[in-house]
Design a protein around this motif. Structure first.
Motif, mmCIF file in Angstrom:
data_model
loop_
_atom_site.group_PDB
_atom_site.id
_atom_site.type_symbol
_atom_site.label_atom_id
_atom_site.label_comp_id
_atom_site.label_asym_id
_atom_site.label_seq_id
_atom_site.Cartn_x
_atom_site.Cartn_y
_atom_site.Cartn_z
ATOM 1 N N ARG A 175 0.848 -1.208 0.000
ATOM 2 C CA ARG A 175 0.000 0.000 0.000
ATOM 3 C C ARG A 175 0.873 1.244 0.000
ATOM 4 N N ARG A 176 0.631 2.118 -1.010
ATOM 5 C CA ARG A 176 1.395 3.357 -1.131
ATOM 6 C C ARG A 176 0.520 4.441 -1.741
ATOM 7 N N PRO A 177 0.702 5.683 -1.296
ATOM 8 C CA PRO A 177 0.012 6.785 -1.962
ATOM 9 C C PRO A 177 0.583 6.982 -3.368
ATOM 10 N N LEU A 178 -0.214 7.575 -4.236
ATOM 11 C CA LEU A 178 0.231 7.912 -5.586
ATOM 12 C C LEU A 178 -0.368 9.271 -5.923
ATOM 13 N N ALA A 179 0.458 10.181 -6.373
ATOM 14 C CA ALA A 179 -0.025 11.506 -6.776
ATOM 15 C C ALA A 179 0.730 11.978 -8.003
ATOM 16 N N VAL A 180 0.020 12.655 -8.875
ATOM 17 C CA VAL A 180 0.623 13.387 -9.991
ATOM 18 C C VAL A 180 0.202 14.831 -9.772
ATOM 19 N N LEU A 181 1.150 15.663 -9.410
ATOM 20 C CA LEU A 181 0.861 17.046 -9.050
ATOM 21 C C LEU A 181 1.244 17.986 -10.179
ATOM 22 N N VAL A 182 0.459 19.005 -10.365
ATOM 23 C CA VAL A 182 0.714 20.021 -11.381
ATOM 24 C C VAL A 182 1.152 21.288 -10.640
ATOM 25 N N ARG A 183 2.367 21.704 -10.920
ATOM 26 C CA ARG A 183 2.910 22.885 -10.241
ATOM 27 C C ARG A 183 3.254 23.960 -11.260
ATOM 28 N N GLU A 184 3.102 25.188 -10.843
ATOM 29 C CA GLU A 184 3.436 26.339 -11.666
ATOM 30 C C GLU A 184 4.961 26.422 -11.800
ATOM 31 N N PRO A 185 5.454 26.549 -13.035
ATOM 32 C CA PRO A 185 6.903 26.699 -13.198
ATOM 33 C C PRO A 185 7.393 27.952 -12.458
ATOM 34 N N GLY A 186 8.570 27.860 -11.924
ATOM 35 C CA GLY A 186 9.140 29.004 -11.222
ATOM 36 C C GLY A 186 8.758 29.048 -9.763
ATOM 37 N N THR A 187 7.480 29.217 -9.472
ATOM 38 C CA THR A 187 7.040 29.317 -8.074
ATOM 39 C C THR A 187 6.773 27.950 -7.452
ATOM 40 N N HIS A 188 6.516 26.955 -8.274
ATOM 41 C CA HIS A 188 6.176 25.599 -7.840
ATOM 42 C C HIS A 188 4.891 25.554 -7.023
#
Length: 184
Positions: free
Chosen positions: A47-60
């Motif tokens: 069992r493990r979490p899974l995430a695909v995060l979308v971050r703003e370039p530069g500021t993250h």
């Protein structure tokens, strides 16, 4: 003779507490206890979490993404959100493909999720998910749509391919390269 229940006439019944604000430690205890139970019964501790995060370039700064978990060969999509200005240009599909690829790399053979009838059942169907069933909810005429997808590993996917880099890294042959703010 049946096994003795931990609560006997000599010990009081446990208190039952209904809350809409459980402590993080309480949630972790219940989750971890169930996980231990599952591991004891199956011998599988995956069992493990899974995430695909979308971050703003530069500021993250976090803009959106997908969260879920993998366990016992199954990928659960829990939450998936993109702000309106990031929809309709392939980013959502790229996120979903990246999450599915990571789930495959972890050995998952199937995936499940639910969405609401006014949210995204069409999006998921477009990406190969099929409807398992629907449960009515509010407001009237609305349903929770439960969906699944088989995650058989494509022949061209390298074994152990995981999440590396940002959406659009070019490492997934089915990935749609994307620059999140370049298309706003």
């Amino acid at each position: 003779m049946p096994a003795a229940h931990p609560t006997t006439a000599a010990s009081p019944r446990p208190d039952l507490v209904v809350t809409d604000s459980p402590a993080a430690a309480d949630l972790a205890l219940v989750s971890d206890a169930l996980d231990r139970f599952n591991v004891e019964r199956t011998g599988v501790d995956d069992r493990r979490p899974l995430a695909v995060l979308v971050r703003e370039p530069g500021t993250h700064r976090l803009l959106g993404g997908l969260t879920g978990r993998t366990s016992l060969g199954l990928f659960f999509v829990d939450l998936f959100f993109l702000p309106p200005e990031l929809r309709g240009n392939g980013l959502g599909g790229a996120i979903l493909r990246r999450a599915e690829a990571e789930a495959r790399a972890r050995g998952c053979r199937s995936a499940v999720l639910y969405t609401i009838s006014f949210q995204a059942p069409g999006f998921y169907r477009k990406h190969g998910w099929t409807r398992l069933g629907e449960v009515p909810c509010d407001p009237p005429g609305t349903t929770r749509v439960f969906m699944t997808k088989e995650l058989a590993r494509p022949a061209e996917a390298p074994p152990g391919a995981g999440l590396v880099g940002f959406v659009g890294s070019g490492k997934d042959p089915q990935e749609t390269p994307y620059s999140p703010l370049g298309q706003l």
